[in-house]
Design an enzyme around this catalytic site. Structure first.
Site, PDB file in Angstrom:
ATOM      1  N   SER A 187      -1.437   2.613  -3.043  1.00 40.44           N
ATOM      2  CA  SER A 187      -1.864   3.997  -2.859  1.00 40.44           C
ATOM      3  C   SER A 187      -2.381   4.597  -4.176  1.00 40.44           C
ATOM      4  O   SER A 187      -3.290   4.051  -4.777  1.00 40.44           O
ATOM      5  CB  SER A 187      -0.714   4.799  -2.258  1.00 40.44           C
ATOM      6  OG  SER A 187      -1.192   6.037  -1.815  1.00 40.44           O
ATOM      7  N   ASP A 212      -3.830  -0.480   0.049  1.00 46.01           N
ATOM      8  CA  ASP A 212      -4.336   0.748   0.660  1.00 46.01           C
ATOM      9  C   ASP A 212      -4.587   1.841  -0.389  1.00 46.01           C
ATOM     10  O   ASP A 212      -3.932   2.893  -0.377  1.00 46.01           O
ATOM     11  CB  ASP A 212      -3.383   1.248   1.759  1.00 46.01           C
ATOM     12  CG  ASP A 212      -4.153   1.948   2.881  1.00 46.01           C
ATOM     13  OD1 ASP A 212      -5.338   1.618   3.102  1.00 46.01           O
ATOM     14  OD2 ASP A 212      -3.584   2.831   3.549  1.00 46.01           O
ATOM     15  N   HIS A 277       0.017   3.113   6.271  1.00 41.61           N
ATOM     16  CA  HIS A 277      -0.236   3.086   4.828  1.00 41.61           C
ATOM     17  C   HIS A 277       0.745   2.121   4.140  1.00 41.61           C
ATOM     18  O   HIS A 277       0.351   1.308   3.306  1.00 41.61           O
ATOM     19  CB  HIS A 277      -0.054   4.507   4.308  1.00 41.61           C
ATOM     20  CG  HIS A 277      -0.530   4.765   2.921  1.00 41.61           C
ATOM     21  ND1 HIS A 277      -1.756   4.348   2.437  1.00 41.61           N
ATOM     22  CD2 HIS A 277       0.057   5.446   1.893  1.00 41.61           C
ATOM     23  CE1 HIS A 277      -1.890   4.760   1.185  1.00 41.61           C
ATOM     24  NE2 HIS A 277      -0.811   5.411   0.828  1.00 41.61           N
TER      25      HIS A 277
END
Ligand SMILES: *[C@@H]1O[C@H](CO)[C@@H](O)[C@H](O)[C@H]1NC(C)=O
Length: 345
Positions: A187, A212, A277
């Site tokens: 992330s 991600d 996610h």
């Protein structure tokens, strides 16, 4: 005269505040849905988002001395697989630790609201140490825990520079090789990894894996401000909540789209996208441990998103260590709804 001025002001405010109707909002294209700690999100236009970052950067510059970007490193090896040794950029610290430059090194960087104790760190660390002898260095960047997402975003470049500083120190003073060093980030941590890669001396990291990579407040067409495919010799992205919390457009030289990259099976009612996610981390840890994610090669990322890449396997596996030497392109990856997620060897 008064009327003219009033009209002029009306016209100005109208231009400045034309809101994008809800049905025309495209996350990452004409604005962003910015996550909040309670799991909700709010919309800002591209202009508003960029202004928000510019204001925060200016504020930080002015308060520079009282707003540090602390980054801490915890080393795990096969000798200390479950209790980290805090290491710093000093000969004493590294000499007293179990760091061994003869073994490959992996840095792992968490995302927003997380810390070095995050579950993804344990899974990824266990997967690498299960493969053999490694130095696994878990990065903790405290600014990830800002309540405001934008404030963590502003800290990303400096956090990445601090990771690069540790990498450069280990290379220059302790014989670590960039050729055997990989940085994995989830992330916002994927962009921290990108900035680590941009700031290495004496060459590029062997590989970066972006799990991600975060989309809110990052732009595809501003690659110098995000993780991009030139930040290491090889950059791989595993994209699992594309268009939501993560990028949909391909970030890595090898870009992998499990289940088409937008949402993941086994994540029902995933309104916030958090489940999909986080799957990127679970898939990656599993790929390191089992190398069991065969893929289909796609003509472009849109084909991957639509699952239009045919049914024959490409010979490329998501997360495989050999990818760094040969892989480029976009790949569709079929996945199961529970572990083991991959379709097998
Ligand atoms: C650390 O180890 C290196 C190599 O063994 C040695 O040259 C150096 O003096 C040591 N430094 C400290 C502070 O222990």
């Amino acid at each position: 005269m008064k009327v003219v001025i009033v009209l002029a002001i009306c016209a100005l405010t109208a231009v400045a505040a034309v809101p994008i109707p809800e049905d025309q909002r495209v996350n990452g294209e004409n604005g962003w849905y910015i996550p909040k700690v309670d799991g909700s999100s709010y919309w800002v236009s591209t202009e508003e988002g960029e202004q928000m970052l510019a204001d925060l950067e200016k504020k930080e510059e002015m308060e520079g001395r009282i707003l540090p970007v602390p980054v801490t490193f915890y080393l795990y090896t096969n000798k200390n697989p479950s209790k980290g040794q805090k290491i710093t950029e000093t000969a004493k610290s590294i000499n007293n630790s179990d760091f061994d430059a003869n073994n490959p090194t992996r840095f792992v960087i968490h995302g927003w609201t997380q810390s070095y104790t995050a579950g993804m760190n344990k899974d990824i660390r266990a997967a690498w140490l299960g493969r053999g002898k490694y130095n696994v260095i878990i990065v903790d960047w405290a600014r990830a825990r800002s309540v405001e997402y934008a404030s963590s975003v502003v800290a990303v470049p400096k956090a990445g520079q601090k990771v690069a500083s540790m990498i450069n120190y280990l290379v220059e003073k302790h014989g670590m090789s960039l050729e055997t060093t990989e940085v994995i980030g989830h992330s916002l941590g994927a962009h921290v990894a990108g900035f680590a890669g941009k700031n290495t001396k004496n060459g590029l990291l062997h590989a970066i894996v972006g799990l991600d990579p975060a989309l809110p407040l990052f732009s595809y067409n501003k690659p110098n401000k995000r993780l991009n495919s030139n930040d290491a010799q090889y950059v791989e992205s595993i994209q699992t909540n594309g268009g939501g919390l993560g990028f949909l457009k391909p970030i890595g030289k090898g870009a992998f789209y499990p289940n088409g990259g937008k949402s993941q099976p086994g994540c029902p009612l995933d309104v916030t996208g958090a489940c999909s996610h986080a799957r990127s981390c679970a898939y990656y840890a599993e790929s390191v441990a089992r190398d069991d994610f065969p893929s289909m090669r796609c003509g472009d990322y849109q084909e991957a998103v639509k699952d239009k890449c045919g049914s024959s396997y490409s010979g490329v596996k998501m997360g495989a260590v050999t990818n760094a030497y040969m892989v480029a392109g976009d790949f569709y990856v079929p996945v199961h709804s529970s572990a083991p997620y991959g379709f097998g060897a």
